[in-house]
Design a protein around this motif. Structure first.
Motif, short mmCIF file in Angstrom:
data_model
loop_
_atom_site.label_atom_id
_atom_site.label_comp_id
_atom_site.label_asym_id
_atom_site.label_seq_id
_atom_site.Cartn_x
_atom_site.Cartn_y
_atom_site.Cartn_z
N PRO A 14 0.80 -1.23 0.00
CA PRO A 14 0.00 0.00 0.00
C PRO A 14 0.83 1.28 0.00
N PHE A 15 2.07 1.20 0.54
CA PHE A 15 2.88 2.41 0.66
C PHE A 15 3.90 2.55 -0.47
N ARG A 16 3.90 1.60 -1.43
CA ARG A 16 4.94 1.61 -2.45
C ARG A 16 4.84 2.85 -3.33
N ARG A 17 3.64 3.25 -3.70
CA ARG A 17 3.45 4.43 -4.55
C ARG A 17 2.79 5.58 -3.81
N ALA A 18 2.64 5.43 -2.51
CA ALA A 18 1.93 6.46 -1.76
C ALA A 18 2.68 7.78 -1.76
N GLY A 19 4.03 7.72 -1.75
CA GLY A 19 4.80 8.96 -1.71
C GLY A 19 4.59 9.81 -2.95
N HIS A 20 4.69 9.20 -4.14
CA HIS A 20 4.49 9.96 -5.37
C HIS A 20 3.06 10.47 -5.49
N ARG A 21 2.11 9.63 -5.09
CA ARG A 21 0.71 10.07 -5.19
C ARG A 21 0.40 11.20 -4.21
N THR A 22 0.94 11.10 -3.01
CA THR A 22 0.72 12.18 -2.05
C THR A 22 1.38 13.47 -2.52
N ALA A 23 2.57 13.36 -3.09
CA ALA A 23 3.22 14.56 -3.65
C ALA A 23 2.39 15.14 -4.78
N LEU A 24 1.76 14.27 -5.60
CA LEU A 24 0.90 14.76 -6.68
C LEU A 24 -0.29 15.52 -6.11
#
Length: 418
Positions: A14-24
């Motif tokens: 669940p956290f693998r792409r969370a950083g990029h999506r949250t930055a988006l």
């Protein structure tokens, strides 16, 4: 399922792409909020000063392309996605070009995204970012507590139970955050693709243009392959057969003391070689005649007419040659049509007219035969139906008028725009 795999699915994935999506999401918040001051200004102008209404509207139209450019950069930089671009009017600085740009549907779809969808997305952005902030603070509550002085922790022992509940709630929010962020990113992406990208009509038009271009490339490649095969046959197999026939002819003339059986074998081989050469000539001519490539339609069609048993008048008026593909289609249409005239029409004469009218190559083949040719009744792969398909392959039009008793007139229009 192994414990390691389960932990990866539950804790890591669940956290693998969370950083990029949250930055988006975070980068989209100021862009989504940018038009709100203009709309508040517009609301104030409507309430108090109607004369000032056009100013915030014009500013909204001015900043819309800038915001759209910022949204495209946001997606490209943070998630590596290029939003498709809609069709835009050509460049120009006169009044007509300005009016044309202001009245395009693409511009007003962008205005709808920034002025209507943007504020709604901004509310969702704030909610998702608030969930992340609350989750991080609550999940790390014990860290904050242990950072306090020891005297406070000893005198206020009741904090431990409340902190446990808050920490558990924070962990739950922490696992909920990636899912909420993913839902919001998909919603924002879909909205951006619909309103900032091309419309469905533009997508279909682009698809049709791409298919037409790819089909033209396939036709050109097939025509080039036919020419290559013709050259290989003409320069290779055909020349060897000619040499074989010459040698057999010389053997028949010079070797006079051969037995009769051997002489018959040589005579038969010589005859077969000459017939094979004739058949190969017809095959090469059917693939792509060399005279068509070297001298054009006029010479190639005149060669066809000279070989037919009935008189054929050929009139070719071309100020410049069309493309090789169109030229080949025109040649084969005339060749097949004249072959049908000789085989089926019982005609005494035929006329072939080829002329260029604007960007259209007009081909007319007429005969004084019995008529009655029916395109619908023809075989799907040969005859008139085959000619119609060949013409349609280059976006041409094919028509045949053949009443009973004649005459038969075949009219073909081929596009030959540069």
């Amino acid at each position: 399922m192994h414990l390691t795999t389960w932990l990866q699915l539950v804790l890591v994935r669940p956290f693998r792409r969370a950083g990029h999506r949250t930055a988006l999401v975070a980068a989209g918040l100021p862009l989504h909020l940018a038009v709100i001051p203009l709309w508040l200004w517009l609301a104030g102008a409507i309430a108090g000063a109607p004369a000032a209404i056009p100013l915030p509207v014009l500013l909204t139209l001015v900043v819309t392309p800038l915001l759209t450019r910022g949204q495209r950069r946001r997606y490209r930089a943070l998630v590596g996605k290029d939003l498709p671009r809609p069709a835009v009017p050509g460049p120009g600085r006169n009044r007509k070009s300005a009016v044309r740009r202001l009245t395009t549907r693409a511009l007003w779809r962008q205005v709808c995204y920034h002025a209507v969808a943007g504020p709604l997305l901004a509310v969702l952005d704030l909610a998702v970012l608030a969930v992340w902030a609350a989750a991080l603070v609550a999940a790390s509550l014990y860290v904050w507590i242990w950072a306090l002085p020891p005297q406070w922790r000893l005198t206020d022992l009741g904090y431990t139970t409340q902190a446990a509940y808050i920490t558990v709630g924070g962990l739950a929010l922490l696992f909920l955050g990636p899912r909420l962020t993913g839902v919001l990113v998909r919603l924002d992406t879909r909205t951006a693709e619909v309103l900032l990208g091309p419309s469905r009509t533009e997508k279909l038009a682009r698809r049709v243009a791409d298919l037409a271009e790819s089909r033209a490339g396939v036709l050109d490649a097939a025509d080039a392959e036919r020419r290559r095969i013709e050259r290989d046959l003409h320069d290779g197999a055909q020349q060897r057969l000619v040499s074989l026939a010459v040698n057999l002819g010389l053997a028949r003339l010079t070797l006079g003391d051969l037995p009769e059986d051997a002489r018959k074998v040589i005579d038969e081989a010589h005859r077969e070689a000459k017939e094979t050469i004739a058949e190969l000539n017809n095959l090469v001519r059917g693939l792509h005649p060399a005279v068509l490539e070297d001298r054009g339609l006029d010479a190639a069609l005149s060669g066809i007419a000279a070989r037919l048993p009935i008189p054929v008048r050929v009139a070719v008026d071309l100020p410049r040659r069309p493309s090789p593909t169109v030229e080949a289609v025109a040649y084969f249409v005339v060749s097949e049509a004249l072959t049908n005239v000789v085989k089926h029409a019982r005609a005494t004469r035929a006329d072939v007219t080829v002329e260029r009218i604007g960007e259209t190559l007009l081909v007319i083949v007429a005969d004084d035969g019995a008529g009655g040719a029916d395109l619908a009744a023809a075989d799907g792969g040969t005859g008139l139906a085959g000619l119609a398909k060949r013409v349609a392959s280059v976006d041409g039009t094919f028509s045949c008028r053949s009443p009973a008793g004649g005459p038969t007139v075949i009219t073909v229009e081929l596009p030959c725009a540069p």
